[in-house]
Design a protein around this motif. Structure first.
Motif: not given
Lengths: 526, 154
Positions: A103-106, A108-111, A134-136, B126-129
């Protein structure tokens, strides 16, 4: 569903019950018939078990309880349930995390490179918070770019050597700026809290908004958890982290000593800005280390941890510093014993010097200002701060102001000659001049409207009694460095004032003991 | 035609075509601020319409406006108008078009909005989990223990 268990072989024999197909709210698709594969059997079991969650009348606990009742008393059914439940829960959590990552990778738009860039603009503390999000982000926050400017200062001692080492290591050769230590909260706004005598420009003073001498904030504070080796990671990894470090600010690190500081400086040949406040190091040794290692230095801000007692500066140290560090534009030495002759070497010798602050200095009388304005050293001066210099003579200040009126010090924009004790009178520094009436302040302000002149003195006579008091009794003096809330030093009854103390032209040492107060005397306010 | 910023050779107009087909006519010297567009022009001098496949019309409009008006004051007010999604997409646009000033401005703006905010707040914005494993989480808390105090109450 009834299970028959063989406790030796632990095989489940299943008697399936048809699952009502009206569970249409279920998001689970119909599965194909089980094959002979045992893994498939387990998967089907799981599937059927999990389908139960759609039943509105599901009461798992009741069914489990009934099952338990029907078992022999020595059954390990409960442990099995705990184990299986736990395994299932772990599996589900793991998958849930994976789903969150997706979900996060979708979302989060930035490289990564743009993410690093944003994170590199965050202060170190905020960086820690985003890492936890988050882990990213946690991965991105480890990029060296994010550690270029490390600000590990805290209100109370919390940062230990391990944290410093980790951060420095992550920065590697990207490290450009490091701030470390304990910075007490301050009631003052940054810069000077004072009425303006004449102001057209904004304050351009660079002092930190606190001082080691603010004893009230120091009381009750645990000593720093940083040890003397806290900066050794700068030398690690072949010296990579220290090699390009430009800025190093250290505050109130109790256990740091001259050796360890000089060791750190030797790892920082590119240093441009060094700020040291409240560290128990000797002025001379530190300046020698700067001379030897930091030839590019442009700003040096040094505030003593033992106001008035560090008398280590020698003329030779000054000469070496001037020769080895020609780029210095800003010099602040606060709270040291400085003699006019040595100070003169510094102020005349640094060809690019623009900013000078010798606040809270002992011994300097102002003699060093004579004939300064029309030659190399003094001409470029833009800021001169001589606040609360105990031995600064009114006569020298008058002479200086007259020189300004005559056209010297053309670039001087900010002059601060305030003193809470008033200025020293010519004959005996112990007698104070409280008013600015003798000084040509108005004329200077008229002649130089672009200049900001700060000259605060206590009103006439307000401290007269105090100073006339018996030398042997406790004398309370309000002594503060420019921006603190005003902390109090009280001399002990053995201290005495040596009236020869003021001369600026001798190297000779005086027997003055300006005793530091014991803590319990601190709470008196004038 | 506004000629204030033009010199003799740059009164030429260029057309930029956004990903959703919206067309923008801009002066050459404005377009040149976008290094990507500059590269197009360098390659082929006569070009008149340049496709910008990655950027929506509404964002391209904002970018062009920024280039025209940028100065200290404008920059300070600029970032306040946009929500987080727009900021991110504008940053992507600025990145693709290679406009360093705008990139810097937007990165700062995004950083400012998450400065000194708790991890929970950051996730919300950021709507992240949270996808940290318990072990990772424990490790992080330990490493960053010193930092977890004095966060904005959000």
């Amino acid at each position: 569903m009834r299970l028959v268990m063989d406790t030796v072989e632990e095989e489940f024999v299943e008697i399936p019950i048809p699952i009502p197909s009206s569970t249409s709210s279920s998001s689970m698709a119909k599965r194909p018939c089980p094959s002979q594969n045992p893994r498939m059997e387990l998967e089907n079991l799981l599937y059927q078990f999990l389908s139960l969650s759609d039943r509105p009348s599901l009461s798992l606990d009741l069914s489990f309880e009934n099952l338990l009742q029907s078992m022999p008393p020595d059954t390990d059914l409960i442990d099995r349930a705990l184990k299986m439940g736990s395994l299932l829960l772990d599996a589900a959590k793991h998958s849930s995390r994976k789903r969150a990552s997706n979900h996060n990778s979708i979302v989060w738009p930035l490289p990564p490179d743009l993410t690093f860039k944003i994170f590199s603009m965050l202060d170190t503390q905020s960086l820690c918070y985003v890492s936890a999000a988050c882990s990213f982000f946690s991965k991105c926050a480890k990029d060296p770019l994010c550690y270029e400017n490390l600000d590990l200062t805290t209100l109370v001692p919390k940062v230990n050597n391990a944290v410093v080492a980790t951060m420095i290591q992550r920065a590697g050769k990207a490290l450009r700026s490091l701030k470390l230590g304990v910075v007490p909260a301050t009631a003052c706004s940054p810069g000077f809290c004072q009425p303006m005598v004449s102001t057209i420009r904004k304050a351009i003073v660079e002092a930190p908004n606190f001082s080691w001498n603010d004893k009230r904030s120091r009381q009750g504070r645990e000593s720093s958890v940083l040890t003397r080796c806290c900066l050794s990671p700068l030398s690690g990894d072949g010296g990579a982290p220290g090699a390009l470090l430009r800025k190093l600010h250290l505050y109130n690190i109790e256990r740091m000593d001259s050796t360890s500081l000089c060791g750190a400086l030797s790892a920082c040949p590119s240093l441009l800005d060094l700020e040291i406040v409240g560290i128990h190091v000797e002025l001379r040794q530190t300046l020698m280390s700067v001379s030897a290692n930091c030839h590019l230095i442009e700003r040096l801000f040094f505030e003593s941890s033992r106001t008035g007692r560090d008398d280590s500066l020698k003329a030779q140290t000054c000469s070496e510093l001037v020769n080895n560090c020609p780029n210095l534009t800003s010099l602040s030495l606060r709270g040291f014993k400085l003699h006019d002759c040595k100070v003169r070497i510094l102020v005349k010798g640094f060809r690019k010097l623009k900013y000078v602050d010798f606040s809270s200095s002992y011994s300097i009388t102002g003699n060093f200002l004579r004939n300064l304005g029309n030659c190399n050293g003094g001409n470029l001066l833009e800021v001169l701060i001589l606040r609360d210099c105990m031995h600064l003579k009114e006569m020298e200040v008058i002479r200086f102001l007259t020189a300004i009126l005559a056209g010297d010090f053309k670039l001087l924009m900010h002059l601060d000659i305030s003193n809470r004790e008033g200025l020293a009178c010519e004959a005996d520094w112990y007698h104070r001049c409280y008013s600015s009436n003798n000084m040509p302040i108005k004329q200077v302000l008229e002649a130089r409207p672009d200049m900001r002149l700060v000259a605060e003195y206590p009103s006439e006579g307000s401290y007269a009694e105090t100073f006339d008091a018996e030398m042997n009794s406790d004398i309370s003096l309000q002594f503060s460095s420019p921006t603190s809330d005003g902390s109090i030093f009280m001399s002990t009854s053995e201290s005495s004032y040596n009236s020869d103390h003021g001369s600026g032209n001798e190297e000779g040492q005086d027997a003055v003991i300006y005793g530091e107060s014991s803590d319990e005397d601190n709470n008196m306010n004038l | 035609m506004a000629e204030e910023k033009s010199q003799a050779s740059s009164s030429k107009m260029l057309t930029l075509k956004a990903s959703d087909g919206v067309l923008f006519e801009v002066e050459l010297n404005i377009a040149k601020e976008m290094k990507t567009v500059q590269a197009y022009i360098d390659d082929c001098e006569d070009i008149e319409t340049i496709p910008i496949p990655n950027v929506l019309g509404k964002h391209l409009a904002i970018v062009i406006e920024y280039i025209k008006k940028t100065n200290e004051e404008y920059d300070a007010e600029f970032e306040k108008q946009w929500n987080m999604d727009d900021l991110q997409l504008l940053l992507l646009a600025a990145n693709y078009l290679n406009i360093s000033g705008l990139q810097e401005c937007l990165c700062k703006a995004i950083a400012k909005r998450i400065e000194n905010k708790s991890p929970e707040y950051v996730r919300k914005v950021f709507n992240i989990e949270n996808d940290h494993s318990p072990e990772e989480e424990a490790k992080l808390r330990k490493e960053y223990k010193w930092a977890f105090e004095g966060v904005d109450k959000d």
